[in-house]
Design a protein around this motif. Structure first.
Motif, PDB file in Angstrom:
ATOM      1  N   VAL A 185      54.725  -4.671  33.735  1.00 44.68           N
ATOM      2  CA  VAL A 185      55.073  -4.022  32.466  1.00 44.68           C
ATOM      3  C   VAL A 185      53.988  -4.313  31.428  1.00 44.68           C
ATOM      4  CG1 VAL A 185      56.838  -3.774  30.688  1.00 44.68           C
ATOM      5  CG2 VAL A 185      57.507  -4.392  33.022  1.00 44.68           C
ATOM      6  N   PRO A 186      53.369  -3.270  30.881  1.00 43.68           N
ATOM      7  CA  PRO A 186      52.364  -3.506  29.825  1.00 43.68           C
ATOM      8  C   PRO A 186      52.981  -4.162  28.594  1.00 43.68           C
ATOM      9  CG  PRO A 186      52.191  -1.275  30.716  1.00 43.68           C
ATOM     10  CD  PRO A 186      53.483  -1.844  31.227  1.00 43.68           C
ATOM     11  N   GLU A 187      52.164  -4.859  27.843  1.00 45.69           N
ATOM     12  CA  GLU A 187      52.644  -5.483  26.613  1.00 45.69           C
ATOM     13  C   GLU A 187      53.191  -4.431  25.652  1.00 45.69           C
ATOM     14  OE1 GLU A 187      53.004  -8.621  25.992  1.00 45.69           O
ATOM     15  OE2 GLU A 187      52.057  -9.292  27.852  1.00 45.69           O
ATOM     16  N   ALA A 188      54.173  -4.833  24.876  1.00 45.56           N
ATOM     17  CA  ALA A 188      54.807  -3.977  23.861  1.00 45.56           C
ATOM     18  C   ALA A 188      55.559  -2.809  24.472  1.00 45.56           C
ATOM     19  CB  ALA A 188      53.790  -3.476  22.834  1.00 45.56           C
ATOM     20  N   THR A 189      55.908  -2.905  25.762  1.00 48.51           N
ATOM     21  CA  THR A 189      56.722  -1.877  26.402  1.00 48.51           C
ATOM     22  C   THR A 189      57.841  -2.540  27.197  1.00 48.51           C
ATOM     23  OG1 THR A 189      55.421  -1.730  28.446  1.00 48.51           O
ATOM     24  CG2 THR A 189      54.717  -0.341  26.602  1.00 48.51           C
ATOM     25  N   LEU A 190      58.768  -1.706  27.694  1.00 50.25           N
ATOM     26  CA  LEU A 190      59.934  -2.198  28.428  1.00 50.25           C
ATOM     27  C   LEU A 190      60.136  -1.368  29.684  1.00 50.25           C
ATOM     28  CD1 LEU A 190      62.360  -2.285  25.349  1.00 50.25           C
ATOM     29  CD2 LEU A 190      61.139  -4.266  26.292  1.00 50.25           C
ATOM     30  N   TRP A 191      60.645  -2.047  30.724  1.00 50.75           N
ATOM     31  CA  TRP A 191      61.098  -1.362  31.932  1.00 50.75           C
ATOM     32  C   TRP A 191      62.620  -1.365  31.871  1.00 50.75           C
ATOM     33  CZ3 TRP A 191      59.041   1.253  36.048  1.00 50.75           C
ATOM     34  CH2 TRP A 191      59.848   1.430  37.192  1.00 50.75           C
ATOM     35  N   VAL A 192      63.230  -0.173  31.886  1.00 51.11           N
ATOM     36  CA  VAL A 192      64.676  -0.082  31.684  1.00 51.11           C
ATOM     37  C   VAL A 192      65.322   0.658  32.849  1.00 51.11           C
ATOM     38  CG1 VAL A 192      64.471  -0.144  29.171  1.00 51.11           C
ATOM     39  CG2 VAL A 192      64.483   2.060  30.336  1.00 51.11           C
ATOM     40  N   VAL A 233      69.541   1.273  22.952  1.00 51.42           N
ATOM     41  CA  VAL A 233      69.419   2.709  22.731  1.00 51.42           C
ATOM     42  C   VAL A 233      67.996   2.951  22.241  1.00 51.42           C
ATOM     43  CG1 VAL A 233      70.160   4.661  21.312  1.00 51.42           C
ATOM     44  CG2 VAL A 233      71.859   3.077  22.255  1.00 51.42           C
ATOM     45  N   PHE A 234      67.344   3.963  22.804  1.00 55.27           N
ATOM     46  CA  PHE A 234      65.954   4.218  22.424  1.00 55.27           C
ATOM     47  C   PHE A 234      65.673   5.713  22.399  1.00 55.27           C
ATOM     48  CE2 PHE A 234      66.121   3.800  27.013  1.00 55.27           C
ATOM     49  CZ  PHE A 234      65.318   4.832  27.479  1.00 55.27           C
ATOM     50  N   ASP A 235      64.620   6.060  21.691  1.00 55.31           N
ATOM     51  CA  ASP A 235      64.126   7.431  21.640  1.00 55.31           C
ATOM     52  C   ASP A 235      63.120   7.572  22.777  1.00 55.31           C
ATOM     53  OD1 ASP A 235      62.904   9.852  21.143  1.00 55.31           O
ATOM     54  OD2 ASP A 235      62.541   9.470  19.010  1.00 55.31           O
ATOM     55  N   GLY A 236      63.447   8.450  23.724  1.00 56.89           N
ATOM     56  CA  GLY A 236      62.605   8.591  24.906  1.00 56.89           C
ATOM     57  C   GLY A 236      61.471   9.585  24.767  1.00 56.89           C
ATOM     58  N   THR A 237      61.210  10.053  23.545  1.00 53.41           N
ATOM     59  CA  THR A 237      60.105  10.993  23.342  1.00 53.41           C
ATOM     60  C   THR A 237      58.781  10.348  23.754  1.00 53.41           C
ATOM     61  OG1 THR A 237      61.272  12.004  21.477  1.00 53.41           O
ATOM     62  CG2 THR A 237      58.914  12.438  21.670  1.00 53.41           C
ATOM     63  N   GLY A 238      58.074  10.992  24.642  1.00 57.56           N
ATOM     64  CA  GLY A 238      56.791  10.479  25.100  1.00 57.56           C
ATOM     65  C   GLY A 238      56.884   9.582  26.311  1.00 57.56           C
ATOM     66  N   SER A 239      58.096   9.144  26.657  1.00 64.39           N
ATOM     67  CA  SER A 239      58.268   8.302  27.851  1.00 64.39           C
ATOM     68  C   SER A 239      59.211   8.958  28.847  1.00 64.39           C
ATOM     69  CB  SER A 239      58.785   6.906  27.457  1.00 64.39           C
ATOM     70  OG  SER A 239      60.011   6.986  26.751  1.00 64.39           O
ATOM     71  N   PHE A 240      60.418   9.295  28.406  1.00 62.81           N
ATOM     72  CA  PHE A 240      61.391   9.970  29.269  1.00 62.81           C
ATOM     73  C   PHE A 240      61.418  11.478  29.027  1.00 62.81           C
ATOM     74  CE2 PHE A 240      64.563   6.521  30.738  1.00 62.81           C
ATOM     75  CZ  PHE A 240      63.526   5.617  30.931  1.00 62.81           C
ATOM     76  N   VAL A 241      60.971  11.885  27.840  1.00 61.55           N
ATOM     77  CA  VAL A 241      60.978  13.298  27.452  1.00 61.55           C
ATOM     78  C   VAL A 241      59.577  13.661  26.964  1.00 61.55           C
ATOM     79  CG1 VAL A 241      61.976  15.016  25.902  1.00 61.55           C
ATOM     80  CG2 VAL A 241      63.405  13.179  26.790  1.00 61.55           C
ATOM     81  N   PRO A 242      59.016  14.793  27.423  1.00 60.39           N
ATOM     82  CA  PRO A 242      57.665  15.177  26.980  1.00 60.39           C
ATOM     83  C   PRO A 242      57.586  15.362  25.472  1.00 60.39           C
ATOM     84  CG  PRO A 242      58.369  16.508  28.854  1.00 60.39           C
ATOM     85  CD  PRO A 242      59.573  15.741  28.392  1.00 60.39           C
ATOM     86  N   GLU A 243      56.419  15.076  24.923  1.00 64.58           N
ATOM     87  CA  GLU A 243      56.188  15.337  23.507  1.00 64.58           C
ATOM     88  C   GLU A 243      56.332  16.831  23.233  1.00 64.58           C
ATOM     89  OE1 GLU A 243      55.553  13.261  21.113  1.00 64.58           O
ATOM     90  OE2 GLU A 243      54.811  11.395  22.015  1.00 64.58           O
ATOM     91  N   VAL A 264      58.267  -0.536  22.703  1.00 59.33           N
ATOM     92  CA  VAL A 264      59.242  -1.320  21.937  1.00 59.33           C
ATOM     93  C   VAL A 264      59.536  -0.666  20.591  1.00 59.33           C
ATOM     94  CG1 VAL A 264      59.607  -3.530  20.748  1.00 59.33           C
ATOM     95  CG2 VAL A 264      58.678  -3.500  23.067  1.00 59.33           C
ATOM     96  N   ASP A 265      58.530  -0.024  19.990  1.00 60.28           N
ATOM     97  CA  ASP A 265      58.767   0.564  18.667  1.00 60.28           C
ATOM     98  C   ASP A 265      59.583   1.847  18.717  1.00 60.28           C
ATOM     99  OD1 ASP A 265      56.909   2.344  19.665  1.00 60.28           O
ATOM    100  OD2 ASP A 265      55.330   1.854  18.219  1.00 60.28           O
ATOM    101  N   MET A 266      59.975   2.285  19.916  1.00 59.48           N
ATOM    102  CA  MET A 266      60.858   3.447  20.041  1.00 59.48           C
ATOM    103  C   MET A 266      62.314   3.034  20.237  1.00 59.48           C
ATOM    104  SD  MET A 266      58.922   6.038  19.572  1.00 59.48           S
ATOM    105  CE  MET A 266      59.659   7.528  20.260  1.00 59.48           C
TER     106      MET A 266
END
Length: 260
Positions: free
Chosen positions: A189-196, A103-113, A221-223
């Motif tokens: 996939v850039p470092e410190a990120t995930l492809w889901v 489970v992750f917070d998609g702010t900035g990745s899946f949802v606009p800031e 990853v920190d989200m």
């Protein structure tokens, strides 16, 4: 004779007719002369408040119920399932691994800031969501990790499978409605990120839908809120979410990322 009769009458009058007072006296002696009083409303309120605070703290730091709002993770997770998210899974140096359901917070990745919710309704919803009684926020998502930092993820090979670092993945957890992906992609996939991605690929909005946007669909990853480890509700679906061995043959990406 008359005198004896009078004494007898007085003795009878001193004894309760129905024995209630005598029984009450024995009860009073048994409990030390004090009768138990029912719990006051104030005491009940304090206990209830303490329990609520404990549950909220537990939900915030350790395990949080999360209600599944869509079919994007079927058949692994069904609409209406309450999963228990392990918030300690990645707290002590561990990071998400391929195959984890997160489970992750998609702010900035899946949802606009800048997407905001009414403050009052947000507080109410968060309180109910913490107990698994309401759907999560619009910015919260549950997906499966397919690629971690440095991985090259490609779809699809000649057999119609996703490849990670050149190795085809046998994704047996996928929904039978459709294949691994109807969208072709080839990403590193850039470092410190995930492809889901969701398990129901034809009904999941995931990293593939954000390829042309800032961040390219990668989740920092920190989200990540935590790992979904158990299904807690409904009762008929009580179970752990079993780890998958689909990625066991995938090698680590070489330094600098995998390249073709």
């Amino acid at each position: 004779m008359d005198t004896e009769a009078q004494h007898t009458e007085r003795d009878r009058s001193s004894t309760p007719a129905d024995g209630v007072e005598e029984e009450g006296s024995r009860s009073a002696r048994r409990y030390g002369g004090r009768r138990r009083s029912p719990m006051s409303l104030r005491t009940a309120g304090v206990i209830g408040g303490a329990c609520a605070v404990f549950v909220l703290l537990l939900s915030h730091f350790v395990v949080q119920p999360f209600q599944i709002p869509s079919s994007s993770m079927e058949p692994t997770l069904q609409v209406g399932d309450r999963v228990l998210v392990n918030k300690l899974a990645y707290r002590f140096g561990a990071e998400p691994r391929r195959g984890d359901v997160i489970v992750f917070d998609g702010t900035g990745s899946f949802v606009p800031e800048g997407v905001t919710e009414n403050p009052v309704s947000s507080v109410v919803r968060e309180g109910l969501a913490a107990l698994g009684l309401a759907e999560p926020a619009e910015t919260d998502f549950v997906k499966r990790v397919v690629g971690v930092g440095g991985d090259r993820v490609v779809c699809c090979d000649k057999g119609g499978r996703v490849e990670v670092n050149g190795v085809p993945v046998d994704e047996r957890y996928l929904h039978p409605d459709g294949g691994p992906s109807e969208v072709a992609f080839d990403i590193v996939v850039p470092e410190a990120t995930l492809w889901v991605m969701g398990d129901h690929r034809s009904n999941s909005r995931d990293s593939r839908d954000h390829l042309g946007q800032p961040g390219g669909g990668m989740v920092p990853v920190d989200m990540v809120v935590g790992r979904a480890d158990w299904i807690g509700w409904p009762v008929g679906r009580w179970s752990g979410i079993e780890p998958t061995g689909a990625f066991s043959g995938v090698p680590d990406a070489p330094p600098g990322g995998a390249h073709g």
